[in-house]
Design a protein around this motif. Structure first.
Motif, PDB file in Angstrom:
ATOM      1  N   ALA A  91       0.730  -1.248  -0.084  1.00 15.54           N
ATOM      2  CA  ALA A  91      -0.086  -0.091  -0.069  1.00 15.54           C
ATOM      3  C   ALA A  91       0.753   1.268  -0.007  1.00 15.54           C
ATOM      4  N   ILE A  92       1.974   1.134   0.692  1.00 14.96           N
ATOM      5  CA  ILE A  92       2.872   2.260   0.766  1.00 14.96           C
ATOM      6  C   ILE A  92       3.478   2.546  -0.525  1.00 14.96           C
ATOM      7  N   ARG A  93       4.123   1.366  -1.107  1.00 18.47           N
ATOM      8  CA  ARG A  93       4.577   1.669  -2.685  1.00 18.47           C
ATOM      9  C   ARG A  93       3.520   2.047  -3.650  1.00 18.47           C
ATOM     10  N   LEU A  94       2.244   1.728  -3.395  1.00 20.16           N
ATOM     11  CA  LEU A  94       1.102   2.289  -4.509  1.00 20.16           C
ATOM     12  C   LEU A  94       0.709   3.613  -4.067  1.00 20.16           C
ATOM     13  N   HIS A 101       4.919   6.967   0.454  1.00 19.19           N
ATOM     14  CA  HIS A 101       5.715   6.176  -0.664  1.00 19.19           C
ATOM     15  C   HIS A 101       6.755   7.048  -0.937  1.00 19.19           C
ATOM     16  N   SER A 102       7.087   8.442  -0.612  1.00 20.24           N
ATOM     17  CA  SER A 102       8.047   9.200  -0.754  1.00 20.24           C
ATOM     18  C   SER A 102       9.157   9.112  -0.050  1.00 20.24           C
ATOM     19  N   TYR A 103       8.968   8.361   0.862  1.00 18.28           N
ATOM     20  CA  TYR A 103      10.549   8.081   1.669  1.00 18.28           C
ATOM     21  C   TYR A 103      11.194   7.270   1.064  1.00 18.28           C
ATOM     22  N   PRO A 104      12.396   7.549   0.745  1.00 20.89           N
ATOM     23  CA  PRO A 104      13.453   6.777   0.093  1.00 20.89           C
ATOM     24  C   PRO A 104      13.987   5.415   0.703  1.00 20.89           C
ATOM     25  N   SER A 105      13.813   5.395   1.912  1.00 15.31           N
ATOM     26  CA  SER A 105      14.229   4.283   2.664  1.00 15.31           C
ATOM     27  C   SER A 105      13.164   3.485   3.573  1.00 15.31           C
ATOM     28  N   LEU A 106      13.223   1.954   3.450  1.00 14.15           N
ATOM     29  CA  LEU A 106      12.356   1.208   4.188  1.00 14.15           C
ATOM     30  C   LEU A 106      13.061   0.225   5.045  1.00 14.15           C
ATOM     31  N   SER A 107      12.731  -0.047   6.210  1.00 16.31           N
ATOM     32  CA  SER A 107      13.469  -0.986   7.060  1.00 16.31           C
ATOM     33  C   SER A 107      12.261  -1.628   7.923  1.00 16.31           C
ATOM     34  N   ARG A 108      12.472  -2.837   8.138  1.00 17.01           N
ATOM     35  CA  ARG A 108      11.318  -3.792   9.010  1.00 17.01           C
ATOM     36  C   ARG A 108      11.988  -4.269  10.377  1.00 17.01           C
ATOM     37  N   GLU A 109      10.882  -4.307  11.206  1.00 14.75           N
ATOM     38  CA  GLU A 109      10.928  -4.810  12.317  1.00 14.75           C
ATOM     39  C   GLU A 109      12.292  -4.311  13.232  1.00 14.75           C
ATOM     40  N   GLN A 110      12.271  -2.847  13.316  1.00 13.25           N
ATOM     41  CA  GLN A 110      13.458  -2.318  14.058  1.00 13.25           C
ATOM     42  C   GLN A 110      13.054  -1.879  15.452  1.00 13.25           C
ATOM     43  N   LYS A 111      14.056  -2.270  16.493  1.00  9.91           N
ATOM     44  CA  LYS A 111      13.879  -1.904  17.827  1.00  9.91           C
ATOM     45  C   LYS A 111      13.322  -0.384  18.079  1.00  9.91           C
ATOM     46  N   TYR A 112      12.433  -0.118  19.034  1.00  9.11           N
ATOM     47  CA  TYR A 112      12.264   1.081  19.507  1.00  9.11           C
ATOM     48  C   TYR A 112      11.351   0.989  20.872  1.00  9.11           C
ATOM     49  N   ILE A 120       7.536  -0.976  10.450  1.00  3.76           N
ATOM     50  CA  ILE A 120       8.133  -0.594   9.420  1.00  3.76           C
ATOM     51  C   ILE A 120       8.682   0.809   9.692  1.00  3.76           C
ATOM     52  N   LEU A 121       9.933   1.190   9.499  1.00  4.36           N
ATOM     53  CA  LEU A 121      10.757   2.256   9.962  1.00  4.36           C
ATOM     54  C   LEU A 121      11.107   2.921   8.369  1.00  4.36           C
ATOM     55  N   LEU A 122      10.539   4.086   7.875  1.00  2.00           N
ATOM     56  CA  LEU A 122      10.771   4.978   6.953  1.00  2.00           C
ATOM     57  C   LEU A 122      11.547   6.094   7.294  1.00  2.00           C
ATOM     58  N   SER A 123      12.742   6.325   6.353  1.00  2.00           N
ATOM     59  CA  SER A 123      13.604   7.390   6.577  1.00  2.00           C
ATOM     60  C   SER A 123      13.929   8.176   5.408  1.00  2.00           C
ATOM     61  N   ASP A 124      14.274   9.364   5.584  1.00  2.86           N
ATOM     62  CA  ASP A 124      14.338  10.564   4.408  1.00  2.86           C
ATOM     63  C   ASP A 124      15.603  11.475   5.187  1.00  2.86           C
ATOM     64  N   ARG A 127      13.780  14.611   5.914  1.00  2.12           N
ATOM     65  CA  ARG A 127      12.570  14.748   6.859  1.00  2.12           C
ATOM     66  C   ARG A 127      12.848  13.790   8.059  1.00  2.12           C
ATOM     67  N   GLY A 128      13.931  13.016   8.105  1.00  2.00           N
ATOM     68  CA  GLY A 128      13.926  12.294   9.331  1.00  2.00           C
ATOM     69  C   GLY A 128      13.214  10.866   9.198  1.00  2.00           C
ATOM     70  N   SER A 129      12.752  10.299  10.518  1.00  2.00           N
ATOM     71  CA  SER A 129      12.086   9.105  10.471  1.00  2.00           C
ATOM     72  C   SER A 129      10.773   8.913  10.566  1.00  2.00           C
ATOM     73  N   ALA A 130      10.101   8.055  10.072  1.00  2.00           N
ATOM     74  CA  ALA A 130       8.499   8.033  10.039  1.00  2.00           C
ATOM     75  C   ALA A 130       8.480   6.445  10.678  1.00  2.00           C
ATOM     76  N   TYR A 131       7.618   6.154  11.832  1.00  2.00           N
ATOM     77  CA  TYR A 131       7.662   4.935  12.537  1.00  2.00           C
ATOM     78  C   TYR A 131       6.199   4.573  12.256  1.00  2.00           C
ATOM     79  N   VAL A 132       6.057   3.399  11.678  1.00  2.00           N
ATOM     80  CA  VAL A 132       4.650   2.934  11.056  1.00  2.00           C
ATOM     81  C   VAL A 132       4.386   1.560  11.889  1.00  2.00           C
ATOM     82  N   GLU A 133       3.406   1.500  12.565  1.00  2.00           N
ATOM     83  CA  GLU A 133       2.801   0.310  13.101  1.00  2.00           C
ATOM     84  C   GLU A 133       1.587  -0.240  12.514  1.00  2.00           C
ATOM     85  N   VAL A 134       1.655  -1.377  12.269  1.00  2.00           N
ATOM     86  CA  VAL A 134       0.499  -1.858  11.165  1.00  2.00           C
ATOM     87  C   VAL A 134      -0.635  -2.984  12.231  1.00  2.00           C
TER      88      VAL A 134
END
Length: 243
Positions: A91-94, A101-112, A120-124, A127-134
């Motif tokens: 859904a993010i990619r779409l 979708h505009s964040y260039p970096s996506l990581s999974r299952e990061q500690k926080y 999902i952890l997005l970063s730019d 703009r910094g980081s965006a923490y995504v809980e699903v």
């Protein structure tokens, strides 16, 4: 997300012990399979319901069949809680979830947070980081309205609090409700089943956490995110911090 091979239809006999189900194939063959959902599955375990199962040939698996889809309220509902993170990424990619979708970096299952992992952890760099809980959603009592949660979830309330902490630390934090059914155009918080989660949701929204919901098209060949749906607004007057 396309299934590796088309799912096998059957009729549900019962779901029990949270992780097992009995079913009958179209030719009358009875079987026991695994259920990849330990939640209540409220409204989705009616004996006699049509279901669809994936089949697995691994010799390490105790049960060859795994429950994937249940027919309820004249619609197909995905029940596999192992899929929402993958579907949320799609859904993010779409471009179905705000501007994620505009964040260039996506990581999974990061500690926080407090001994937690963010889905999902997005970063730019700009703009910094965006923490995504699903969160997986498949409960609906009213036609067209999806609800979360369908039973009390202390863990879910904890995640909302930690997302609020991320906002106050200067990051962006997003709750994504992944609705594994296509017959809903709104999502609301199930306040009567879990008042504590509802309070946590209201507080998180007041702290700046964002909430989005995406519904999916379900078929025996694939599950695909198809569009955003409205999320109810938080109740006003909620305290920003726990009492």
């Amino acid at each position: 997300m396309i299934f590796d091979r088309p799912l096998v239809p059957a009729t549900l006999v019962q779901r029990y012990k949270r992780f097992l189900f009995d079913a009958t194939l179209m030719d009358g063959t009875a079987l026991t399979g695994s259920c990849p959902n330990t939640g209540s599955m409220r409204g989705l375990t009616t004996p006699g319901s049509r279901i669809w199962m994936s089949e697995h040939d691994s010799p390490t698996r105790k049960y060859r069949q795994m429950l994937e889809i249940v027919e309820a309220d004249d619609t197909l509902v995905g029940i596999n809680t192992g899929l929402p993170n993958r579907l949320a990424e799609e859904a993010i990619r779409l471009g179905l979830i705000s501007d994620l979708h505009s964040y260039p970096s996506l990581s999974r299952e990061q500690k926080y947070g407090r001994n937690s992992r963010i889905d999902i952890l997005l970063s730019d760099p700009a703009r910094g980081s965006a923490y995504v809980e699903v969160k997986n959603v498949h409960f609906s009592r009213i036609r067209g309205v999806a609800e979360f949660p369908d039973s009390p979830t202390t863990r879910g309330a904890k995640h909302l609090e930690e997302l609020g902490d991320m906002v106050e630390a200067g990051h962006r934090a997003i709750m994504v409700y992944l609705v594994q059914r296509s017959d809903c155009d709104n999502l609301r918080i199930c306040r009567d089943y879990d008042p504590a989660y509802a309070t946590a949701f209201d507080r998180a929204m007041a702290r700046g956490v964002e909430a989005y919901a995406v519904k999916c098209l379900i078929s025996p060949t694939e599950i695909a995110p198809i569009g955003p749906i409205a999320v109810e607004e938080a109740k006003v007057g909620t305290l920003r911090n726990p009492a």
